[in-house]
Scaffold this active site. Structure first.
Site, PDB file in Angstrom:
ATOM      1  N   GLU A  57      -8.361   7.353 -17.628  1.00 37.32           N
ATOM      2  CA  GLU A  57      -8.789   7.879 -16.327  1.00 37.32           C
ATOM      3  C   GLU A  57      -7.973   9.112 -15.950  1.00 37.32           C
ATOM      4  O   GLU A  57      -8.507  10.081 -15.415  1.00 37.32           O
ATOM      5  CB  GLU A  57      -8.675   6.801 -15.245  1.00 37.32           C
ATOM      6  CG  GLU A  57      -9.245   7.248 -13.921  1.00 37.32           C
ATOM      7  CD  GLU A  57      -9.739   6.115 -13.046  1.00 37.32           C
ATOM      8  OE1 GLU A  57     -10.009   6.375 -11.864  1.00 37.32           O
ATOM      9  OE2 GLU A  57      -9.863   4.980 -13.540  1.00 37.32           O
ATOM     10  N   GLU A  82       0.829  -1.208   0.000  1.00 37.82           N
ATOM     11  CA  GLU A  82       0.000   0.000   0.000  1.00 37.82           C
ATOM     12  C   GLU A  82       0.860   1.253   0.000  1.00 37.82           C
ATOM     13  O   GLU A  82       1.823   1.363   0.763  1.00 37.82           O
ATOM     14  CB  GLU A  82      -0.907   0.003   1.230  1.00 37.82           C
ATOM     15  CG  GLU A  82      -2.317   0.411   0.941  1.00 37.82           C
ATOM     16  CD  GLU A  82      -3.012  -0.529  -0.040  1.00 37.82           C
ATOM     17  OE1 GLU A  82      -3.177  -0.125  -1.214  1.00 37.82           O
ATOM     18  OE2 GLU A  82      -3.370  -1.636   0.350  1.00 37.82           O
ATOM     19  N   HIS A  83       0.521   2.189  -0.879  1.00 37.74           N
ATOM     20  CA  HIS A  83       1.256   3.446  -1.062  1.00 37.74           C
ATOM     21  C   HIS A  83       2.685   3.188  -1.532  1.00 37.74           C
ATOM     22  O   HIS A  83       3.577   4.010  -1.323  1.00 37.74           O
ATOM     23  CB  HIS A  83       1.233   4.289   0.217  1.00 37.74           C
ATOM     24  CG  HIS A  83      -0.124   4.830   0.540  1.00 37.74           C
ATOM     25  ND1 HIS A  83      -0.634   5.974  -0.038  1.00 37.74           N
ATOM     26  CD2 HIS A  83      -1.093   4.362   1.371  1.00 37.74           C
ATOM     27  CE1 HIS A  83      -1.855   6.191   0.426  1.00 37.74           C
ATOM     28  NE2 HIS A  83      -2.164   5.223   1.278  1.00 37.74           N
ATOM     29  N   THR A  84       2.879   2.069  -2.159  1.00 41.87           N
ATOM     30  CA  THR A  84       4.166   1.752  -2.777  1.00 41.87           C
ATOM     31  C   THR A  84       4.168   2.066  -4.268  1.00 41.87           C
ATOM     32  O   THR A  84       5.239   2.238  -4.857  1.00 41.87           O
ATOM     33  CB  THR A  84       4.489   0.254  -2.604  1.00 41.87           C
ATOM     34  OG1 THR A  84       3.369  -0.514  -3.079  1.00 41.87           O
ATOM     35  CG2 THR A  84       4.743  -0.088  -1.151  1.00 41.87           C
ATOM     36  N   ASP A  85       2.983   2.153  -4.889  1.00 41.09           N
ATOM     37  CA  ASP A  85       2.907   2.273  -6.352  1.00 41.09           C
ATOM     38  C   ASP A  85       3.566   3.558  -6.856  1.00 41.09           C
ATOM     39  O   ASP A  85       4.343   3.532  -7.814  1.00 41.09           O
ATOM     40  CB  ASP A  85       1.465   2.155  -6.839  1.00 41.09           C
ATOM     41  CG  ASP A  85       0.506   3.134  -6.176  1.00 41.09           C
ATOM     42  OD1 ASP A  85       0.877   3.733  -5.140  1.00 41.09           O
ATOM     43  OD2 ASP A  85      -0.619   3.307  -6.689  1.00 41.09           O
ATOM     44  N   ASP A 130      -4.974  -0.806 -10.651  1.00 43.90           N
ATOM     45  CA  ASP A 130      -6.377  -1.213 -10.775  1.00 43.90           C
ATOM     46  C   ASP A 130      -6.689  -1.765 -12.161  1.00 43.90           C
ATOM     47  O   ASP A 130      -7.279  -2.834 -12.313  1.00 43.90           O
ATOM     48  CB  ASP A 130      -7.296  -0.031 -10.470  1.00 43.90           C
ATOM     49  CG  ASP A 130      -7.150   0.469  -9.054  1.00 43.90           C
ATOM     50  OD1 ASP A 130      -6.426  -0.163  -8.261  1.00 43.90           O
ATOM     51  OD2 ASP A 130      -7.742   1.521  -8.732  1.00 43.90           O
ATOM     52  N   SER A 148     -14.616   1.654 -11.203  1.00 42.05           N
ATOM     53  CA  SER A 148     -14.331   2.525 -12.351  1.00 42.05           C
ATOM     54  C   SER A 148     -13.318   1.882 -13.287  1.00 42.05           C
ATOM     55  O   SER A 148     -13.487   1.905 -14.516  1.00 42.05           O
ATOM     56  CB  SER A 148     -13.824   3.884 -11.878  1.00 42.05           C
ATOM     57  OG  SER A 148     -12.652   3.753 -11.092  1.00 42.05           O
TER      58      SER A 148
END
Length: 390
Positions: free
Chosen positions: A165, A34-37, A177, A133
C-alpha cells in the site's frame, strides 16, 4: 459475511469449472489508541466479521483473473511475470501491489509462479474507515500463499501488505490495518506495539458486550492536510524533548509529567497535541489491562476520555462525530463511545451491553433526526483474522 453460495455461483457462471477454495480477510475497527501509531505507541483494534472473500482455483499459466461480485463490470487480469501499476484501475492495484511485493521479497517468482482465477466480494463498507483496502490486500496475500505454498507468518504478511500500500499503491498508511486483518482472533482485541510489532490478544467476548460501529456518512475531506499538520506538530514536540533527552525517538518515550511540565515551552497547540498522544498511549495500555481483568465499565470510561482528548486536544473530531458519540452515550446499555479513525468524519464506535440491535436502530434514528443524515450502523463482534475458510 459474504454468502459463500453467491461467490461459488458467480465463480461457476464466469469460469465454469473447478472446485474453488474460499479465502477471507476481515476489516477492522480500532477500539482505542488513535493517532498513536506514528508516534511509536499502542493501538487496540478488533477484526470484524465483515470481510473481503475470494473463491479461487489455481492457474498454472502465471496469470491472475479476478471477477468482482460487487462490481461485475470490473474484471482484473494480469500476468505475474509483468506486474505494473495501472492508474485507471485503483482497486486492482491493491491486488497487483501485493503480488509485486511478494515477488520483490522472493516469496513469489516472476517466472513460474502459480496464479489464480476467482471471484471477489466483500461486506466491509467502502470508504467508511473500516479498512476494506487492507482486507483486500491481505486476502490477496492469503490467496497467493494458498496456491503457491510458500511459508509466511502473520506479522510478516501484514508488513508486506503495508509495503504494497505504501510503495505500490502510494498510500502512506500505518501497520495497524493489515496487522489486525491477518492476526485477529475471535472474541479478542489485539494490543499492538506499533514500534516493535509485539502484540497480545486480550479477551472481548461477544456474549458480554458487542461493538457498534456507526458511520456518520460525513466525507472526510480534511484528513490529508490535517494529518500532515498533526505529524509535524508531534515531531516539533519530540524535537523539544530531545534537547534534554536525545534518546527520545517518539512521543511514546515521553512521560505525561514531562509534557505537563513543558506547556509554556511547547506553546498551546503543540502542547495539546503531545498531551493527547502521551495520554492516549497510556489509556490504550490501561484499556488492555481492563479487558484482561473483565472490567468493561472502566474500559468504556477510557473510550469516553479518548474521544474528549481527540476532540479538544488533537482537534480531529467534527460536529457529526460529536453528535453520534453524544447520542450513543445517551442510550441505555452503552459503556463508552468515541470517534475512531483519522477523524473529520467517518465512524464512531461504541461498546454496548444488552440488546445491541435495538441500540443500533435507536442510534441511527436519533442521529438522523439530529443531523438530517441517514447513517449506517453495524453491530459487530471480534472475529478471526485472515485465512483459508475451506
Amino acid at each position: 459475511m459474504v454468502d459463500p453460495k453467491r461467490l461459488l455461483a458467480r465463480y461457476q457462471e464466469v469460469f465454469g469449472v473447478g472446485a474453488p477454495s474460499l479465502v477471507r480477510a476481515p476489516g477492522r475497527v480500532n477500539l482505542i489508541g488513535e493517532h498513536t501509531d506514528y508516534n511509536g505507541g499502542f493501538v487496540l483494534p478488533i477484526a470484524l466479521e465483515q470481510a473481503i472473500s475470494m473463491a479461487i482455483t489455481p492457474r498454472f499459466d502465471g496469470r491472475v483473473e479476478l471477477d468482482s461480485l460487487d462490481f461485475p463490470d470490473n474484471r482484473l487480469s494480469f500476468s505475474l511475470a509483468e506486474v505494473a501499476k495501472v492508474e485507471s484501475d485503483p482497486w486492482g492495484n491493491y491486488v497487483r501491489g501485493v503480488a509485486s511485493v511478494l515477488q520483490e521479497k522472493g516469496y513469489l517468482p516472476r517466472e513460474g509462479a502459480t496464479g489464480f482465477q476467482g471471484v471477489v466480494a466483500g461486506d466491509v463498507p467502502v470508504a467508511s474507515g473500516l479498512s476494506s483496502s487492507a482486507a483486500l490486500e491481505v486476502c490477496t496475500a492469503v490467496a497467493l500463499q494458498a496456491v503457491n505454498g510458500f511459508e509466511l507468518g502473520g506479522p510478516e504478511m501484514a508488513l508486506l501488505c503495508q509495503r504494497a500500500e505504501n510503495q505500490f499503491v502510494g498510500v502512506n498508511c500505518g501497520i495497524m490495518d493489515q496487522f489486525i486483518s491477518r492476526n485477529g482472533l475471535k472474541d479478542h482485541a489485539l494490543l499492538l506495539d506499533c514500534r516493535t510489532l509485539g502484540f497480545k490478544h486480550v479477551p472481548l467476548r461477544s456474549d458480554e458486550a458487542r461493538v457498534v460501529v456507526a458511520d456518520t456518512k460525513k466525507k472526510r475531506g480534511l484528513v490529508d492536510s490535517e494529518y500532515n499538520d498533526r505529524r509535524r506538530e508531534c515531531e516539533a514536540a519530540v524535537a523539544h524533548f530531545q534537547k534534554q533527552r536525545p534518546e527520545a525517538r517518539d512521543l511514546r518515550d515521553v512521560s505525561l509529567e514531562e509534557v505537563l511540565g513543558a506547556e509554556s515551552e511547547l506553546g498551546d497547540k503543540v502542547f495539546r497535541r503531545a498531551r493527547h498522544v502521551v495520554s492516549e498511549t497510556l489509556r490504550t495500555e490501561q484499556a488492555a489491562e481492563l479487558l484482561e481483568a473483565g472490567d468493561l465499565e472502566a474500559f468504556g470510561v477510557l473510550m469516553n476520555h479518548s474521544h474528549e482528548s481527540l476532540r479538544l486536544d488533537y482537534e480531529v473530531s467534527c460536529s457529526e462525530l460529536d453528535t453520534m458519540v453524544g447520542e450513543a452515550r445517551a442510550l441505555p446499555g452503552v459503556l463508552g463511545a468515541r470517534m475512531t479513525g483519522a477523524g473529520f468524519g467517518g465512524c464512531a464506535v461504541a461498546l454496548v451491553t444488552g440488546d445491541a440491535e435495538a441500540f443500533a436502530a435507536e442510534l441511527a434514528k436519533r442521529y438522523e433526526s439530529a443531523t438530517g443524515i441517514a447513517p449506517a450502523v453495524y453491530v459487530c463482534s471480534a472475529a478471526d483474522g485472515a485465512g483459508i475458510v475451506r
